[in-house]
Design an enzyme around this catalytic site. Structure first.
Site, short mmCIF file in Angstrom:
data_model
loop_
_atom_site.label_atom_id
_atom_site.label_comp_id
_atom_site.label_asym_id
_atom_site.label_seq_id
_atom_site.Cartn_x
_atom_site.Cartn_y
_atom_site.Cartn_z
N LYS A 9 -15.59 -2.37 17.09
CA LYS A 9 -16.43 -1.69 16.11
C LYS A 9 -16.67 -2.61 14.89
CE LYS A 9 -14.94 2.92 17.64
NZ LYS A 9 -14.19 4.16 17.27
N TYR A 49 -22.59 8.27 21.49
CA TYR A 49 -21.63 9.32 21.14
C TYR A 49 -22.20 10.72 21.34
CZ TYR A 49 -18.10 6.12 19.18
OH TYR A 49 -17.12 5.16 19.01
N PHE A 57 -17.68 15.32 12.25
CA PHE A 57 -17.58 13.91 11.87
C PHE A 57 -18.66 13.04 12.51
CE2 PHE A 57 -14.67 14.70 15.44
CZ PHE A 57 -15.11 13.76 16.37
N ARG A 85 -7.17 2.12 27.66
CA ARG A 85 -6.93 3.15 26.64
C ARG A 85 -5.51 3.03 26.06
NH1 ARG A 85 -10.86 6.80 24.61
NH2 ARG A 85 -9.31 8.47 24.64
N THR A 91 -6.39 7.84 19.35
CA THR A 91 -7.60 7.88 18.51
C THR A 91 -7.28 7.74 17.02
OG1 THR A 91 -8.64 9.31 20.15
CG2 THR A 91 -9.65 9.26 17.97
N ARG A 102 -4.96 -0.21 17.90
CA ARG A 102 -5.09 0.66 16.71
C ARG A 102 -3.77 0.78 15.96
NH1 ARG A 102 -8.60 5.18 20.01
NH2 ARG A 102 -10.69 4.42 19.56
N ASN A 112 -11.12 2.82 13.16
CA ASN A 112 -10.09 2.55 14.18
C ASN A 112 -10.42 1.39 15.11
OD1 ASN A 112 -11.95 3.87 15.77
ND2 ASN A 112 -10.60 5.54 16.39
N HIS A 115 -13.44 0.82 20.56
CA HIS A 115 -13.76 1.92 21.48
C HIS A 115 -13.42 1.50 22.90
CE1 HIS A 115 -16.17 4.90 23.71
NE2 HIS A 115 -16.52 3.88 24.46
N GLU A 126 -21.52 4.35 30.13
CA GLU A 126 -21.56 3.48 28.95
C GLU A 126 -21.99 2.05 29.32
OE1 GLU A 126 -18.22 6.11 26.53
OE2 GLU A 126 -17.66 4.11 27.22
P1 DAT Z 1 -11.65 7.82 21.19
O1 DAT Z 1 -12.41 6.78 20.40
O2 DAT Z 1 -10.16 7.59 21.09
O3 DAT Z 1 -12.13 7.93 22.62
P2 DAT Z 1 -13.11 10.26 20.66
O4 DAT Z 1 -13.99 9.87 21.79
O5 DAT Z 1 -12.55 11.63 20.67
O6 DAT Z 1 -11.89 9.24 20.48
O7 DAT Z 1 -13.92 10.09 19.29
C1 DAT Z 1 -14.75 8.98 19.09
C2 DAT Z 1 -14.52 8.46 17.71
O8 DAT Z 1 -14.85 9.46 16.75
C3 DAT Z 1 -13.07 8.08 17.40
O9 DAT Z 1 -12.73 6.77 17.81
C4 DAT Z 1 -13.01 8.24 15.91
C5 DAT Z 1 -13.97 9.38 15.65
N1 DAT Z 1 -13.24 10.65 15.55
C6 DAT Z 1 -12.68 11.36 16.56
N2 DAT Z 1 -12.08 12.47 16.12
C7 DAT Z 1 -12.26 12.47 14.78
C8 DAT Z 1 -11.87 13.35 13.73
N3 DAT Z 1 -11.18 14.45 13.96
N4 DAT Z 1 -12.24 13.01 12.46
C9 DAT Z 1 -12.94 11.90 12.20
N5 DAT Z 1 -13.34 11.02 13.15
C10 DAT Z 1 -13.00 11.31 14.41
MG MG Z 2 -13.95 8.57 23.34
#
Ligand code: DAT
Ligand code: MG
Length: 148
Positions: A9, A49, A57, A85, A91, A102, A112, A115, A126
């Site tokens: 990122k 996304y 968020f 992962r 996350t 992370r 973080n 991805h 993706e």
């Molecule tokens: P990951 O990136 O671990 O697959 P995710 O797909 O649930 O997690 O979410 C994508 C991104 O969105 C994540 O890297 C950071 C952000 N995110 C997820 N949950 C969040 C939250 N509760 N508050 C703020 N940002 C969040």
């Molecule tokens: Mg994800």
């Protein structure tokens, strides 16, 4: 063999973590099959996304992803989605185990660093989105020293 989509990122690029992250996946024994440094536009980030579009968020997440260039990569190897992962960590960096990317390099959930696809199915989606012209087909000469 299985493939996953990994993206460093904008914060990871700005902080100079590209080399170390690539090195981690290389040294594990996964193969780099596609890579580009790219700045994405808002609609593209929203598409990436799209499953999270109803989350509170979402807007901030999209702003973050378009805030600077990212490194988009395809990595290949046995169980690379699940293992990738694990290498990345939870996350929320507050919950990421030490030694994960992370866990080692991030503090906030909204910064973080990296991805990684969460399933083989989303990896396929993706990879098709980020690499519409396909990836590079090559075989490492080290393969028999890493895989039995
Ligand atoms: P990951 O990136 O671990 O697959 P995710 O797909 O649930 O997690 O979410 C994508 C991104 O969105 C994540 O890297 C950071 C952000 N995110 C997820 N949950 C969040 C939250 N509760 N508050 C703020 N940002 C969040
Ligand atoms: Mg994800």
């Amino acid at each position: 063999m299985e493939q996953t989509f990994i993206m460093i990122k904008p914060d990871g690029v700005q902080r100079g973590l590209v080399g170390e992250i690539i090195s981690t996946f290389e040294k594990k024994g996964f193969y780099l099959k596609g890579m580009k440094l790219i700045s994405v536009e808002r609609p593209f980030a929203e598409k990436h996304y799209e499953d999270l579009s109803s989350k509170p968020f979402f807007e901030g997440l999209v702003e973050y992803i378009i805030s600077g260039p990212v490194v988009a990569m395809v990595w290949e190897g046995k169980n690379v989605v699940t293992t990738g992962r694990k290498i990345i960590g939870a996350t929320n960096p507050s919950a990421s185990d030490p030694g994960t990317i992370r866990g080692s390099f991030a503090v906030e959930i909204g910064r973080n660093v990296i991805h990684g696809s969460d399933s083989v199915e989303s990896a396929k989606k993706e990879i098709a989105l980020w690499f519409p012209n396909g990836t590079v087909n090559w075989q490492s000469s080290l393969h028999p020293w890493i895989y039995e």
